[in-house]
Design an enzyme around this catalytic site. Structure first.
Site, PDB file in Angstrom:
ATOM      1  N   GLY A 111      -0.393  -3.210   1.199  1.00 46.87           N
ATOM      2  CA  GLY A 111      -1.612  -3.110   1.711  1.00 46.87           C
ATOM      3  C   GLY A 111      -2.915  -3.170   3.062  1.00 46.87           C
ATOM      4  O   GLY A 111      -1.628  -4.174   3.776  1.00 46.87           O
ATOM      5  N   ARG A 112      -3.687  -3.708   2.868  1.00 52.71           N
ATOM      6  CA  ARG A 112      -4.135  -4.750   3.276  1.00 52.71           C
ATOM      7  C   ARG A 112      -3.980  -5.956   3.799  1.00 52.71           C
ATOM      8  O   ARG A 112      -3.424  -6.244   5.027  1.00 52.71           O
ATOM      9  CB  ARG A 112      -5.955  -4.516   3.213  1.00 52.71           C
ATOM     10  N   ILE A 113      -3.623  -6.780   2.154  1.00 54.37           N
ATOM     11  CA  ILE A 113      -2.992  -8.308   2.346  1.00 54.37           C
ATOM     12  C   ILE A 113      -1.970  -8.339   3.249  1.00 54.37           C
ATOM     13  O   ILE A 113      -1.604  -8.695   4.466  1.00 54.37           O
ATOM     14  CB  ILE A 113      -3.258  -8.799   1.817  1.00 54.37           C
TER      15      ILE A 113
ATOM     16  N   ARG B  27      -1.232 -12.423  -8.278  1.00 52.38           N
ATOM     17  CA  ARG B  27      -1.880 -12.532  -9.179  1.00 52.38           C
ATOM     18  C   ARG B  27      -0.470 -13.377 -10.113  1.00 52.38           C
ATOM     19  O   ARG B  27       1.266 -12.852  -9.949  1.00 52.38           O
ATOM     20  CB  ARG B  27      -1.398 -11.442 -10.267  1.00 52.38           C
TER      21      ARG B  27
ATOM     22  N   GLU C 244      -3.393 -19.050 -16.124  1.00 52.75           N
ATOM     23  CA  GLU C 244      -4.640 -20.483 -14.951  1.00 52.75           C
ATOM     24  C   GLU C 244      -5.520 -21.001 -15.640  1.00 52.75           C
ATOM     25  O   GLU C 244      -6.445 -19.385 -17.049  1.00 52.75           O
ATOM     26  CB  GLU C 244      -4.845 -19.482 -14.066  1.00 52.75           C
TER      27      GLU C 244
ATOM     28  N   HIS D 180      -5.424 -21.439  -7.251  1.00 48.29           N
ATOM     29  CA  HIS D 180      -6.403 -20.504  -6.685  1.00 48.29           C
ATOM     30  C   HIS D 180      -6.519 -20.313  -5.428  1.00 48.29           C
ATOM     31  O   HIS D 180      -7.944 -20.215  -5.484  1.00 48.29           O
ATOM     32  CB  HIS D 180      -5.776 -19.151  -7.803  1.00 48.29           C
TER      33      HIS D 180
ATOM     34  N   ALA E 251      -6.814 -19.103  -1.812  1.00 46.65           N
ATOM     35  CA  ALA E 251      -6.351 -18.460  -1.261  1.00 46.65           C
ATOM     36  C   ALA E 251      -7.749 -17.573  -0.111  1.00 46.65           C
ATOM     37  O   ALA E 251      -7.865 -17.894   0.927  1.00 46.65           O
ATOM     38  CB  ALA E 251      -5.591 -17.054  -1.835  1.00 46.65           C
TER      39      ALA E 251
END
Length: 320
Positions: free
Chosen positions: A160-162, A240, A269, A287, A289
């Site tokens: 996808g986008r990432i 995730r 987490e 976490h 990013a």
């Protein structure tokens, strides 16, 4: 509340000052100073009849919370790409729009993924600890060697986008890019990347593997999947924590099957399995990013843009 005008938005998570200032100016928003929990969100909405809510993970709304919201609520906005902290179907049944911010995080998450790739391959955490401990010993030609990034094959799960933004950056480092997803991307979006129809088919080809798919359900990477990776591969996860069986990952790292890993997300987490902190071949981040000034502002602004659209009677810009 001190607003003289009716509050049209509850911001139930702490947001950057620029986002809070716009929310107060445009919506007479009530902006919390610390993240609210789900019950507090429901209580506030019932006491003040607000039509819009901006929530976070702590204030996630499940079916029972959504059922208790007043009929005034028209939109639940998320300032993140993920929305696994709420029951989207339950909101839809009540006619409540749910939105996210899918584009806001793309570039910084892709940048951070490459940071994890480089750090894991080049033993960044070990080198940094050596320097903080005073160095004091020269290293020879065979000491403390990492593995080169240039020329490696990078496998991307989720294009996808990432995933596509990561591919573009990896190609800039001279990496060969392969990917798997539920369907093949258009040739123009592939930009030279090679598609594999199944994860199992792709894994043996990967020298570096990175995940960019939503979490939920059974872990995507478990003992079998790690075993399919080439010996000496590097594993990256900035998506995730629930995508990974952490026992299987730990075994792959300690057995020598994996050269190393770069991890930004974890199963439980913020309580990370302490075993990973004891491994030299893992680069760990908490976490982070999307944690840049520009991105966090844009995440909030995107949520506010969606609120404005829905409250003005227009379609949501980023419906889930």
């Amino acid at each position: 509340m001190s607003q003289t005008h009716r509050t049209r938005l509850l911001i139930a998570r702490k947001v950057p000052a620029a986002v809070a200032n716009r929310a107060e100016a445009d919506f007479h928003a009530f902006v919390t100073e610390s993240d609210m929990d789900s019950a507090s969100v429901v209580d506030f909405c019932n006491r003040h009849d607000v039509p819009a809510i901006l929530i976070g993970k702590k204030s996630g709304l499940q079916a029972e919370h959504i059922a208790a919201l007043p009929s005034t609520v028209r939109i639940i906005a998320n300032a993140s790409a993920g929305f696994d902290h709420m029951d989207v179907a339950a909101a839809r049944e009540r006619g409540i729009a749910v939105t996210n911010a899918p584009d806001a995080l793309t570039e910084c998450t892709a940048d951070f993924t490459l940071l994890l790739v480089l750090a894991a391959c080049r033993r960044a955490s070990e080198y940094e600890r050596i320097m903080r401990n005073g160095w004091g010993k020269s290293f020879g030609m065979t000491d403390m060697l990492g593995t080169r990034v240039n020329g490696k094959t990078l496998g991307i799960v989720g294009f996808g986008r990432i995933g596509r933004a990561v591919a573009k950056r990896a190609q800039g480092f001279g990496m060969r890019v392969i990917y798997t997803d539920v369907r093949r991307a258009d040739a123009a979006l592939e930009n030279g990347a090679t598609f594999y129809a199944s994860l199992d088919d792709m894994l043996p080809q990967c020298q570096v593997l990175t995940l960019h798919v939503p979490g939920g359900g059974v872990p995507l990477m478990a003992k079998k999947e790690f075993g399919l990776l080439r010996k000496g591969a590097v594993f990256i996860n900035a998506a995730r924590g629930g995508l990974v069986d952490e026992d299987a990952l730990y075994d792959a790292l300690t057995s020598g099957h994996l050269f190393g890993a770069g991890l930004d997300v974890y199963q439980h987490e913020p309580n990370v399995d302490p075993r990973f902190a004891g491994l030299d071949n893992v680069f760990l981040t908490p976490h982070m990013a999307s944690a840049t000034i520009e991105t966090r502002d844009q995440m909030g602004f995107t949520a506010l843009d969606n609120v404005a659209a829905v409250l003005d009677g227009r379609a949501a810009l980023n419906p889930v």
